[in-house]
Write an enzyme that holds these catalytic residues in place. Structure first.
Site, PDB file in Angstrom:
ATOM      1  CG  PHE A 210      -1.610   1.244   1.562  1.00 12.54           C
ATOM      2  CD1 PHE A 210      -2.208   2.033   0.591  1.00 12.54           C
ATOM      3  CD2 PHE A 210      -1.644   1.677   2.881  1.00 12.54           C
ATOM      4  CE1 PHE A 210      -2.821   3.234   0.918  1.00 12.54           C
ATOM      5  CE2 PHE A 210      -2.264   2.868   3.223  1.00 12.54           C
ATOM      6  CZ  PHE A 210      -2.848   3.656   2.250  1.00 12.54           C
TER       7      PHE A 210
ATOM      8  CG  ASN B 236       7.496 -11.238   1.122  1.00 13.12           C
ATOM      9  OD1 ASN B 236       6.632 -10.354   1.046  1.00 13.12           O
ATOM     10  ND2 ASN B 236       7.700 -11.931   2.229  1.00 13.12           N
TER      11      ASN B 236
ATOM     12  CB  VAL C 186      13.762  -7.654   3.847  1.00 16.91           C
ATOM     13  CG1 VAL C 186      13.413  -6.785   2.650  1.00 16.91           C
ATOM     14  CG2 VAL C 186      12.617  -7.746   4.849  1.00 16.91           C
TER      15      VAL C 186
ATOM     16  N   GLY D 177      22.877  -3.526   7.296  1.00 19.26           N
ATOM     17  CA  GLY D 177      24.161  -4.026   6.812  1.00 19.26           C
ATOM     18  C   GLY D 177      24.447  -3.560   5.402  1.00 19.26           C
TER      19      GLY D 177
ATOM     20  CG  LEU E  76      18.709  -6.943  -1.939  1.00 18.94           C
ATOM     21  CD1 LEU E  76      18.281  -8.017  -2.939  1.00 18.94           C
ATOM     22  CD2 LEU E  76      17.604  -5.898  -1.781  1.00 18.94           C
TER      23      LEU E  76
ATOM     24  CE1 TYR F 147       3.924  -3.680  11.793  1.00 19.83           C
ATOM     25  CE2 TYR F 147       2.640  -2.409  13.375  1.00 19.83           C
ATOM     26  CZ  TYR F 147       3.304  -2.501  12.162  1.00 19.83           C
ATOM     27  OH  TYR F 147       3.341  -1.409  11.323  1.00 19.83           O
TER      28      TYR F 147
END
Length: 324
Positions: A17, A38, A63, A106, A67, A149
């Site tokens: 969103f 994803n 994530v 990182g 990456l 969360y």
């Protein structure tokens, strides 16, 4: 230093969103955008209109895994943000917040990139301070059904500030309050999308408790304005956190009644028990955002609801047409 228009920008959660609206804005500003998602809650449909543009690239990636990419700026938005989605797999939700933060920090450290963290008003929990200011530490249940969360995002903030102090990383931490608009998921359980979908379908509108709990609703375009202003702020000595949201407060009952009025629905209000740890009030103090970013929301609730209702009306109509 690169010009902003030469920037290559990574947006994690970019097909969601908020992420998709951010990608729209960045592409329109002339940035090269790498959108990573994803697709757990994000959708390719949200960014399909960008796919033919040379300045936009879509990468399927989670994530929680490292990456390797070359960018100048990172917006870390990856994480399911509605209770229905983040409680579906709470362990993975915490991993997304914590491992995702570690991996993106990182990457930012290796590249010396500026990194923005989409934190949340949920770090304040069920607050004892109203409205909420950035130096309030919160009142959060660490072992409840929402903790995956709330505490995941709190831990991510800890990591961001430790990377800032230990490695001199240029961080930007924003605490996002309730936001709404087109491209919200129709079944995400958030109050604005739920009320609109129920009203358009003529179903009873479900409020929890007596509806006296309060929320503040920021339209998505206003929030994206703040994201871009904050990232492009030249002052590296403002890591945040900074509250981003609309300080105008409404009760849940007032929102439901306004949605019924604007949709012309005959829906009735039905009361259900309050969920565990549901905050009774939520309102940002945005004095810091006004002072440091020169930002405040511009879209009133009625105007934002009109656009959001139009979006969901078209979405539901298309689904009915496809099923016939």
């Amino acid at each position: 230093m690169k010009r902003h228009t030469d920037c290559r920008v990574l947006v994690t959660g970019g097909a969601g969103f908020l992420g998709s609206h951010l990608c729209d804005r960045l592409v329109a500003m002339g940035r090269d955008v790498v959108c990573v998602d994803n697709f757990f809650t994000g959708s390719k449909k949200n960014v399909a209109h960008l796919m033919g543009q040379s300045s936009f690239e879509l990468v399927r990636h989670d994530v929680t895994f490292p990456l390797y990419i070359e960018v100048d700026q990172i917006f870390n938005l990856a994480c399911p943000a509605s209770p229905i989605h983040y409680q579906h797999d709470p362990v993975q939700t915490t991993k997304t917040s914590v491992h995702g933060a570690i991996n993106m920090l990182g990457l930012a450290k290796r590249l010396r990139a500026t990194i923005f963290q989409a934190s949340t008003s949920e770090v304040y929990g069920d607050p004892h301070v109203h409205p909420q200011v950035e130096d309030y530490w919160g009142h959060v249940n660490p072992i409840g059904p929402r903790s995956c969360y709330d505490e995941g995002k709190r831990c991510a903030e800890t990591l961001f500030f430790d990377y800032h102090r230990q490695h001199g990383l240029n961080i930007k931490v924003a605490r996002i309050f309730n936001t709404y608009g087109p491209r919200m998921h129709p079944n995400d359980g958030r109050v604005v999308s739920t009320f609109i979908v129920q009203a358009l379908r003529g179903e009873s509108i479900t409020i929890f408790g007596d509806g006296s709990q309060t929320r503040s609703f920021c339209y998505v375009s206003d929030l994206i304005d703040a994201f871009v202003r904050y990232m492009d702020l030249p002052d590296e000595n403002f890591p945040g956190p900074v509250n981003l949201g609309n300080p105008t407060e409404f009760t849940i009952r007032e929102l439901a009644e306004e949605v019924i009025r604007m949709t012309g629905s005959r829906s009735k209000l039905v009361s259900n028990p309050l969920p565990e740890d549901d905050p009774k009030q939520r309102q940002p103090d945005i004095s810091l955002a006004r002072a440091r970013l020169g930002w405040q929301p511009a879209v009133p609730l009625v105007e934002g609801l009109k656009k959001t209702i139009e979006y969901f009306d078209a979405l539901l109509s298309n689904r009915v047409a496809a099923a016939t």
